[in-house]
Design a protein around this motif. Sequence first.
Motif, PDB file in Angstrom:
ATOM      1  N   ARG A  36      44.226   6.313   6.875  1.00  0.00           N
ATOM      2  CA  ARG A  36      44.733   6.499   8.232  1.00  0.00           C
ATOM      3  C   ARG A  36      43.618   6.339   9.239  1.00  0.00           C
ATOM      4  O   ARG A  36      42.496   6.784   9.029  1.00  0.00           O
ATOM      5  N   VAL A  37      43.940   5.729  10.355  1.00  0.00           N
ATOM      6  CA  VAL A  37      42.958   5.574  11.420  1.00  0.00           C
ATOM      7  C   VAL A  37      43.018   6.832  12.278  1.00  0.00           C
ATOM      8  O   VAL A  37      44.041   7.148  12.864  1.00  0.00           O
ATOM      9  N   GLU A  38      41.931   7.554  12.325  1.00  0.00           N
ATOM     10  CA  GLU A  38      41.848   8.785  13.096  1.00  0.00           C
ATOM     11  C   GLU A  38      41.093   8.502  14.386  1.00  0.00           C
ATOM     12  O   GLU A  38      40.302   7.573  14.455  1.00  0.00           O
ATOM     13  N   PRO A  39      41.299   9.310  15.404  1.00  0.00           N
ATOM     14  CA  PRO A  39      40.504   9.130  16.619  1.00  0.00           C
ATOM     15  C   PRO A  39      39.030   9.278  16.296  1.00  0.00           C
ATOM     16  O   PRO A  39      38.648  10.035  15.411  1.00  0.00           O
ATOM     17  N   ILE A  40      38.199   8.536  17.006  1.00  0.00           N
ATOM     18  CA  ILE A  40      36.761   8.583  16.760  1.00  0.00           C
ATOM     19  C   ILE A  40      36.244   9.974  17.093  1.00  0.00           C
ATOM     20  O   ILE A  40      36.474  10.494  18.181  1.00  0.00           O
ATOM     21  N   SER A  41      35.568  10.581  16.121  1.00  0.00           N
ATOM     22  CA  SER A  41      34.966  11.895  16.340  1.00  0.00           C
ATOM     23  C   SER A  41      33.575  11.858  15.745  1.00  0.00           C
ATOM     24  O   SER A  41      33.340  11.219  14.730  1.00  0.00           O
ATOM     25  N   PRO A  42      32.650  12.549  16.370  1.00  0.00           N
ATOM     26  CA  PRO A  42      31.284  12.529  15.844  1.00  0.00           C
ATOM     27  C   PRO A  42      31.209  13.182  14.470  1.00  0.00           C
ATOM     28  O   PRO A  42      31.941  14.099  14.174  1.00  0.00           O
ATOM     29  N   ASN A  43      30.359  12.659  13.646  1.00  0.00           N
ATOM     30  CA  ASN A  43      30.141  13.198  12.316  1.00  0.00           C
ATOM     31  C   ASN A  43      29.110  14.313  12.447  1.00  0.00           C
ATOM     32  O   ASN A  43      27.932  14.117  12.162  1.00  0.00           O
ATOM     33  N   TRP A  44      29.560  15.445  12.910  1.00  0.00           N
ATOM     34  CA  TRP A  44      28.659  16.530  13.258  1.00  0.00           C
ATOM     35  C   TRP A  44      28.926  17.744  12.416  1.00  0.00           C
ATOM     36  O   TRP A  44      30.092  18.109  12.256  1.00  0.00           O
ATOM     37  N   PRO A  45      27.963  18.420  11.887  1.00  0.00           N
ATOM     38  CA  PRO A  45      26.550  18.063  11.876  1.00  0.00           C
ATOM     39  C   PRO A  45      26.267  17.033  10.785  1.00  0.00           C
ATOM     40  O   PRO A  45      27.054  16.867   9.854  1.00  0.00           O
ATOM     41  N   PRO A  46      25.126  16.350  10.872  1.00  0.00           N
ATOM     42  CA  PRO A  46      24.796  15.376   9.836  1.00  0.00           C
ATOM     43  C   PRO A  46      24.593  16.077   8.494  1.00  0.00           C
ATOM     44  O   PRO A  46      24.135  17.222   8.444  1.00  0.00           O
ATOM     45  N   TYR A  47      24.958  15.375   7.415  1.00  0.00           N
ATOM     46  CA  TYR A  47      24.830  15.979   6.086  1.00  0.00           C
ATOM     47  C   TYR A  47      24.557  14.915   5.032  1.00  0.00           C
ATOM     48  O   TYR A  47      24.817  13.732   5.235  1.00  0.00           O
ATOM     49  N   ASN A  48      24.028  15.358   3.908  1.00  0.00           N
ATOM     50  CA  ASN A  48      23.808  14.527   2.722  1.00  0.00           C
ATOM     51  C   ASN A  48      24.604  15.119   1.574  1.00  0.00           C
ATOM     52  O   ASN A  48      24.736  16.347   1.481  1.00  0.00           O
ATOM     53  N   VAL A  49      25.089  14.269   0.682  1.00  0.00           N
ATOM     54  CA  VAL A  49      25.710  14.713  -0.564  1.00  0.00           C
ATOM     55  C   VAL A  49      24.902  14.077  -1.685  1.00  0.00           C
ATOM     56  O   VAL A  49      24.755  12.861  -1.729  1.00  0.00           O
ATOM     57  N   GLU A  50      24.361  14.916  -2.565  1.00  0.00           N
ATOM     58  CA  GLU A  50      23.507  14.437  -3.643  1.00  0.00           C
ATOM     59  C   GLU A  50      24.120  14.775  -4.998  1.00  0.00           C
ATOM     60  O   GLU A  50      24.772  15.802  -5.138  1.00  0.00           O
ATOM     61  N   LYS A  51      23.888  13.911  -5.968  1.00  0.00           N
ATOM     62  CA  LYS A  51      24.257  14.196  -7.354  1.00  0.00           C
ATOM     63  C   LYS A  51      22.969  14.559  -8.068  1.00  0.00           C
ATOM     64  O   LYS A  51      22.060  13.751  -8.183  1.00  0.00           O
ATOM     65  N   LEU A  52      22.885  15.799  -8.554  1.00  0.00           N
ATOM     66  CA  LEU A  52      21.663  16.301  -9.175  1.00  0.00           C
ATOM     67  C   LEU A  52      21.662  16.145 -10.686  1.00  0.00           C
ATOM     68  O   LEU A  52      20.611  16.220 -11.311  1.00  0.00           O
ATOM     69  N   GLY A  53      22.822  15.973 -11.268  1.00  0.00           N
ATOM     70  CA  GLY A  53      22.939  15.844 -12.713  1.00  0.00           C
ATOM     71  C   GLY A  53      24.348  15.418 -13.052  1.00  0.00           C
ATOM     72  O   GLY A  53      25.136  15.065 -12.175  1.00  0.00           O
ATOM     73  N   GLU A  54      24.679  15.469 -14.333  1.00  0.00           N
ATOM     74  CA  GLU A  54      25.991  15.044 -14.801  1.00  0.00           C
ATOM     75  C   GLU A  54      27.120  15.782 -14.074  1.00  0.00           C
ATOM     76  O   GLU A  54      28.083  15.174 -13.642  1.00  0.00           O
ATOM     77  N   ASP A  55      26.989  17.096 -13.917  1.00  0.00           N
ATOM     78  CA  ASP A  55      28.042  17.902 -13.299  1.00  0.00           C
ATOM     79  C   ASP A  55      27.504  18.805 -12.186  1.00  0.00           C
ATOM     80  O   ASP A  55      28.071  19.865 -11.916  1.00  0.00           O
ATOM     81  N   ARG A  56      26.404  18.413 -11.536  1.00  0.00           N
ATOM     82  CA  ARG A  56      25.804  19.234 -10.487  1.00  0.00           C
ATOM     83  C   ARG A  56      25.652  18.404  -9.215  1.00  0.00           C
ATOM     84  O   ARG A  56      25.207  17.259  -9.263  1.00  0.00           O
ATOM     85  N   TYR A  57      26.012  19.013  -8.077  1.00  0.00           N
ATOM     86  CA  TYR A  57      25.968  18.332  -6.785  1.00  0.00           C
ATOM     87  C   TYR A  57      25.366  19.264  -5.739  1.00  0.00           C
ATOM     88  O   TYR A  57      25.330  20.473  -5.916  1.00  0.00           O
ATOM     89  N   ARG A  58      24.919  18.665  -4.619  1.00  0.00           N
ATOM     90  CA  ARG A  58      24.367  19.458  -3.526  1.00  0.00           C
ATOM     91  C   ARG A  58      24.764  18.814  -2.198  1.00  0.00           C
ATOM     92  O   ARG A  58      24.657  17.611  -2.024  1.00  0.00           O
ATOM     93  N   ILE A  59      25.224  19.653  -1.283  1.00  0.00           N
ATOM     94  CA  ILE A  59      25.492  19.227   0.093  1.00  0.00           C
ATOM     95  C   ILE A  59      24.417  19.872   0.949  1.00  0.00           C
ATOM     96  O   ILE A  59      24.206  21.084   0.877  1.00  0.00           O
ATOM     97  N   THR A  60      23.727  19.063   1.749  1.00  0.00           N
ATOM     98  CA  THR A  60      22.701  19.568   2.659  1.00  0.00           C
ATOM     99  C   THR A  60      23.123  19.203   4.076  1.00  0.00           C
ATOM    100  O   THR A  60      23.347  18.035   4.370  1.00  0.00           O
ATOM    101  N   MET A  61      23.239  20.217   4.938  1.00  0.00           N
ATOM    102  CA  MET A  61      23.675  20.004   6.320  1.00  0.00           C
ATOM    103  C   MET A  61      22.573  20.440   7.280  1.00  0.00           C
ATOM    104  O   MET A  61      21.953  21.488   7.090  1.00  0.00           O
ATOM    105  N   ALA A  62      22.351  19.636   8.334  1.00  0.00           N
ATOM    106  CA  ALA A  62      21.371  19.976   9.365  1.00  0.00           C
ATOM    107  C   ALA A  62      22.059  20.861  10.402  1.00  0.00           C
ATOM    108  O   ALA A  62      22.883  20.390  11.175  1.00  0.00           O
ATOM    109  N   VAL A  63      21.727  22.142  10.389  1.00  0.00           N
ATOM    110  CA  VAL A  63      22.367  23.109  11.283  1.00  0.00           C
ATOM    111  C   VAL A  63      21.312  23.888  12.074  1.00  0.00           C
ATOM    112  O   VAL A  63      21.374  25.119  12.179  1.00  0.00           O
ATOM    113  N   ALA A  64      20.358  23.169  12.641  1.00  0.00           N
ATOM    114  CA  ALA A  64      19.268  23.806  13.392  1.00  0.00           C
ATOM    115  C   ALA A  64      19.837  24.698  14.480  1.00  0.00           C
ATOM    116  O   ALA A  64      20.767  24.329  15.184  1.00  0.00           O
TER     117      ALA A  64
END
Length: 158
Positions: free
Chosen positions: A28-56
């Motif tokens: 679906r096309v959604e209205p443009i909204s900022p991707n706030w706050p910026p974040y990373n999604v990492e795969k650390l292993g076979e079944d382990r993940y990490r989300i890191t968000m910049a929330v200064a």
Amino acid sequence: MRTNDFTPLYRSTIGFDRLFDMLDQATRVEPISPNWPPYNVEKLGEDRYRITMAVAGFTTDEIEITQHENSLTVSGEKRPEPEGVQVLHRGIAGRAFRQAFSLADHVRVTDARLENGLLTVDLVREVPEELKPRRVPIATGGASGSRVAQIEHEPKAA
């Protein structure tokens, strides 16, 4: 505008309703909204993940993390400035945010930390033993002489 109709697939599949709903929402096309706050999604292993968000600028009591079934929601809302504080320049964003993540089945939050303006959320996928793939033996012989071995779980690939 291009849309996808998944209706024919609903008729020929069983138990995949949630998958098609997610595909439908993603296209679906959604209205443009900022991707706030910026974040990373990492795969650390076979079944382990990490989300890191910049929330200064946010503190732990201004951020809320909620996991409900297969949805993880991270939201933040700044407290009002104390009375008498006059900010001459505001360069650190303090606007409220709400970020939602769709999680796969059996993924749960194991840890959350706020350090140096980065919120880190660790996730792990833990599939129950009864839901893991298993080897099903095939019986041989007639009904009176058949012998069925116990069902074994597939060994994990190294």
